[in-house]
Design an enzyme around this catalytic site. Sequence first.
Site, PDB file in Angstrom:
ATOM      1  N   TYR A  90     -29.803 102.904  22.346  1.00  0.00           N
ATOM      2  CA  TYR A  90     -29.030 102.634  21.138  1.00  0.00           C
ATOM      3  C   TYR A  90     -27.540 102.451  21.396  1.00  0.00           C
ATOM      4  O   TYR A  90     -26.721 102.618  20.502  1.00  0.00           O
ATOM      5  CB  TYR A  90     -29.247 103.769  20.132  1.00  0.00           C
ATOM      6  CG  TYR A  90     -30.689 103.947  19.748  1.00  0.00           C
ATOM      7  CD1 TYR A  90     -31.469 102.858  19.359  1.00  0.00           C
ATOM      8  CD2 TYR A  90     -31.299 105.198  19.779  1.00  0.00           C
ATOM      9  CE1 TYR A  90     -32.799 103.003  19.008  1.00  0.00           C
ATOM     10  CE2 TYR A  90     -32.630 105.356  19.422  1.00  0.00           C
ATOM     11  CZ  TYR A  90     -33.364 104.262  19.040  1.00  0.00           C
ATOM     12  OH  TYR A  90     -34.687 104.412  18.691  1.00  0.00           O
ATOM     13  N   TYR A 164     -45.647 102.842  14.455  1.00  0.00           N
ATOM     14  CA  TYR A 164     -44.784 103.929  14.914  1.00  0.00           C
ATOM     15  C   TYR A 164     -45.429 105.263  14.541  1.00  0.00           C
ATOM     16  O   TYR A 164     -45.848 105.452  13.388  1.00  0.00           O
ATOM     17  CB  TYR A 164     -43.403 103.806  14.287  1.00  0.00           C
ATOM     18  CG  TYR A 164     -42.627 102.608  14.776  1.00  0.00           C
ATOM     19  CD1 TYR A 164     -41.769 102.705  15.864  1.00  0.00           C
ATOM     20  CD2 TYR A 164     -42.765 101.371  14.156  1.00  0.00           C
ATOM     21  CE1 TYR A 164     -41.070 101.596  16.325  1.00  0.00           C
ATOM     22  CE2 TYR A 164     -42.065 100.259  14.604  1.00  0.00           C
ATOM     23  CZ  TYR A 164     -41.221 100.381  15.685  1.00  0.00           C
ATOM     24  OH  TYR A 164     -40.522  99.279  16.143  1.00  0.00           O
TER      25      TYR A 164
END
Length: 389
Positions: A90, A164
């Site tokens: 990230y 997910y």
Amino acid sequence: MKINDVRLTIVGIPRETGFVSKHIIIELFSDVGITGVGEMSDFSHLPRYAVAVEDLTLSLKTILIGKDPFDLTLINRELVENFPEMQNLYEKGSIIRNGVDTALYDMCGKFLNVSVSDLLGGRMRDKIKVCYPIFRHRLMEEVEDNLAIVRKRYEEGFDVFHLYVGKNVDADEAFLHGIKQEFGSKIKIKSIDFSNLLDWKKALQVVDRLAKYDFELIESPTDRNDFEGLHHFRMRVKHPVSEHVWSFKQLYDMIKFDSLDIFNISPIFIGGLTGAKKAAAVAAVCGKSCLLGTTQELSIGTAAMAHLGGTLENLDYTSDPTGPKLYVGDIVKEPVKYENGYLILPDRKRAGLGLELDWVEIEKYRVPDLSWENVSVHQLQDRTADGRK
């Protein structure tokens, strides 16, 4: 041809979940009147800090103005020096480098009147099989909502889905059971994705529980950067294992530990088309497959990935870039196209990326900055609306 100016424009476009993702459109201007366009996609990742766009614009002008855009290697090296790899999925630097690199390819393609895929080596395919994401269950009540999403997208031609998992395994199992009962073999689950939320032993327990349902592969089933643990996990499961590539040091370590079967490669995480092409070549040399990952880009970023994917010889698995289907709007006049669960590469006769900015839409979604205010951690993590806990 020389770059003579840089402009950054911030847009905030809601996803269908209600979460607003913020992106930067980058334009590189040249002394011959050609403009290259790129996308710094989805700054809405953790960690929470945001860049100051005025400062970023000045920094990029210092780096880029006067450069020949065809000096891709030289410019990318300088970008890495200024926005270095942080070995984190990230990090913001890779988002910035990716936007610049995409704009460089777009500019060079327009100058030569060829598509970006031609610059990357030529096409092996004109479409890429993709999957639609089902975001992480946190509450059992979300199972029916996600089954409704599958029904809707199946009617639109999507028959492969990316699930997910890991926050509410009871709900994950209920969802998979619902898919099996309602769709049978008509629906395929490409992957169960842990997003590095669990250590490898806990992830292994979840896989053992869910293994009675059909899915093709397992993604990110360890703590981030635990490549030895990823190897132990891989040796204990029957499914192929995939992980994102977010730095070349990390790529080296995953090869060293023989941690995975499939390299999940995306320009947004490795810092551009140049780096993504290099990472895919490394995977091919090692006899590994790859797939195209995503942060869910708008059409500019998605088109760049389509051009890349069209050139990769080891793109052996269904890929993830379906971002334009997740947002309520876009910033180009003709968004990328999907047909029967495939991402269609832009027309090869159109130079560069093959897209044109739509300034009416850009002004509609323009926002002043990249701040996130009171958005919660789980919203940033899974791009969900306020109602999900």
